[in-house]
Scaffold this motif. Sequence first.
Motif, PDB file in Angstrom:
ATOM      1  N   ARG A  81       0.828  -1.212   0.000  1.00 38.08           N
ATOM      2  CA  ARG A  81       0.000   0.000   0.000  1.00 38.08           C
ATOM      3  C   ARG A  81       0.855   1.252   0.000  1.00 38.08           C
ATOM      4  O   ARG A  81       0.391   2.324  -0.365  1.00 38.08           O
ATOM      5  CB  ARG A  81      -0.918   0.020   1.238  1.00 38.08           C
ATOM      6  CG  ARG A  81      -1.922  -1.111   1.264  1.00 38.08           C
ATOM      7  CD  ARG A  81      -2.612  -1.156   2.597  1.00 38.08           C
ATOM      8  NE  ARG A  81      -1.599  -1.433   3.628  1.00 38.08           N
ATOM      9  CZ  ARG A  81      -1.813  -1.427   4.925  1.00 38.08           C
ATOM     10  NH1 ARG A  81      -3.018  -1.165   5.390  1.00 38.08           N
ATOM     11  NH2 ARG A  81      -0.847  -1.690   5.782  1.00 38.08           N
ATOM     12  N   SER A  82       2.105   1.118   0.400  1.00 37.26           N
ATOM     13  CA  SER A  82       3.011   2.254   0.509  1.00 37.26           C
ATOM     14  C   SER A  82       3.822   2.413  -0.782  1.00 37.26           C
ATOM     15  O   SER A  82       4.422   1.457  -1.267  1.00 37.26           O
ATOM     16  CB  SER A  82       3.959   2.033   1.692  1.00 37.26           C
ATOM     17  OG  SER A  82       4.843   3.109   1.816  1.00 37.26           O
ATOM     18  N   VAL A  83       3.821   3.627  -1.310  1.00 35.45           N
ATOM     19  CA  VAL A  83       4.574   3.934  -2.526  1.00 35.45           C
ATOM     20  C   VAL A  83       5.633   4.970  -2.181  1.00 35.45           C
ATOM     21  O   VAL A  83       5.353   5.973  -1.523  1.00 35.45           O
ATOM     22  CB  VAL A  83       3.641   4.474  -3.641  1.00 35.45           C
ATOM     23  CG1 VAL A  83       4.440   4.883  -4.870  1.00 35.45           C
ATOM     24  CG2 VAL A  83       2.585   3.440  -3.997  1.00 35.45           C
ATOM     25  N   ARG A  84       6.842   4.686  -2.612  1.00 36.36           N
ATOM     26  CA  ARG A  84       7.952   5.624  -2.391  1.00 36.36           C
ATOM     27  C   ARG A  84       8.283   6.316  -3.710  1.00 36.36           C
ATOM     28  O   ARG A  84       8.161   5.733  -4.779  1.00 36.36           O
ATOM     29  CB  ARG A  84       9.177   4.906  -1.849  1.00 36.36           C
ATOM     30  CG  ARG A  84       8.945   4.385  -0.442  1.00 36.36           C
ATOM     31  CD  ARG A  84      10.251   4.039   0.251  1.00 36.36           C
ATOM     32  NE  ARG A  84      10.015   3.636   1.622  1.00 36.36           N
ATOM     33  CZ  ARG A  84      10.029   4.468   2.662  1.00 36.36           C
ATOM     34  NH1 ARG A  84      10.282   5.738   2.485  1.00 36.36           N
ATOM     35  NH2 ARG A  84       9.798   4.013   3.881  1.00 36.36           N
ATOM     36  N   ILE A  85       8.741   7.550  -3.588  1.00 36.42           N
ATOM     37  CA  ILE A  85       9.120   8.356  -4.749  1.00 36.42           C
ATOM     38  C   ILE A  85      10.631   8.512  -4.737  1.00 36.42           C
ATOM     39  O   ILE A  85      11.220   8.994  -3.761  1.00 36.42           O
ATOM     40  CB  ILE A  85       8.456   9.754  -4.699  1.00 36.42           C
ATOM     41  CG1 ILE A  85       6.948   9.634  -4.556  1.00 36.42           C
ATOM     42  CG2 ILE A  85       8.826  10.561  -5.943  1.00 36.42           C
ATOM     43  CD1 ILE A  85       6.274   8.870  -5.672  1.00 36.42           C
ATOM     44  N   HIS A  86      11.245   8.084  -5.846  1.00 33.45           N
ATOM     45  CA  HIS A  86      12.705   8.163  -5.983  1.00 33.45           C
ATOM     46  C   HIS A  86      13.052   9.070  -7.151  1.00 33.45           C
ATOM     47  O   HIS A  86      12.401   9.015  -8.205  1.00 33.45           O
ATOM     48  CB  HIS A  86      13.293   6.771  -6.230  1.00 33.45           C
ATOM     49  CG  HIS A  86      13.068   5.834  -5.092  1.00 33.45           C
ATOM     50  ND1 HIS A  86      13.884   5.793  -3.990  1.00 33.45           N
ATOM     51  CD2 HIS A  86      12.111   4.902  -4.882  1.00 33.45           C
ATOM     52  CE1 HIS A  86      13.447   4.883  -3.153  1.00 33.45           C
ATOM     53  NE2 HIS A  86      12.362   4.325  -3.664  1.00 33.45           N
ATOM     54  N   LEU A  87      14.071   9.870  -6.961  1.00 34.82           N
ATOM     55  CA  LEU A  87      14.571  10.707  -8.043  1.00 34.82           C
ATOM     56  C   LEU A  87      15.269   9.835  -9.087  1.00 34.82           C
ATOM     57  O   LEU A  87      15.937   8.857  -8.750  1.00 34.82           O
ATOM     58  CB  LEU A  87      15.582  11.723  -7.510  1.00 34.82           C
ATOM     59  CG  LEU A  87      15.022  12.827  -6.623  1.00 34.82           C
ATOM     60  CD1 LEU A  87      16.144  13.501  -5.855  1.00 34.82           C
ATOM     61  CD2 LEU A  87      14.250  13.831  -7.461  1.00 34.82           C
ATOM     62  N   THR A  88      15.122  10.207 -10.340  1.00 31.91           N
ATOM     63  CA  THR A  88      15.902   9.595 -11.402  1.00 31.91           C
ATOM     64  C   THR A  88      17.191  10.408 -11.541  1.00 31.91           C
ATOM     65  O   THR A  88      17.356  11.451 -10.892  1.00 31.91           O
ATOM     66  CB  THR A  88      15.135   9.637 -12.736  1.00 31.91           C
ATOM     67  OG1 THR A  88      14.929  11.010 -13.087  1.00 31.91           O
ATOM     68  CG2 THR A  88      13.796   8.900 -12.639  1.00 31.91           C
TER      69      THR A  88
END
Length: 162
Positions: free
Chosen positions: A102-109
């Motif tokens: 349920r948890s989504v992480r945001i990572h920089l490209t």
Amino acid sequence: MPSATPSAVLHADQALQLDHQLCFALYSTSLAMTKLYKPLLSELGLTYPQYLALLALWEHDGLRVSDLGARLFLDSGTLTPLLKRMEAAALVRRERSPEDERSVRIHLTDAGRALKVRAAAIPGCILQATQCSLGDVVELTRRVQALRNQIGCLAATPANAT
């Protein structure tokens, strides 16, 4: 809510004048600031909300969507389309947590990280445009943040619930 002293109260006709409204001063200043940022950010291909998201991610890459939303004071209905556009522009990638789907992480490209170098001049441009000293801007920022936090506390109290 504390009551105002008589000397601090404006007469009704004065109290309802547009230029005596704190909310209007903050709103119109926010519009002016966003307008000031627009040409600087367009050179980077960013909108103002995308820039804010990148600022948060440059501080802490891999934030959960919920934490990013809390940091930016944005709800998921606003944040999700913003992140989808940033993902389409190859600035970030969304990744489900293996521990909790349920948890989504945001990572920089790499492209998202590279924009930090190009954006480094923006704060200086904004400071120069304000025609204020760095100390004045730091103090004003601190006071506006304190006001935001105080309003946030007041808005959460049962007396202000509708």
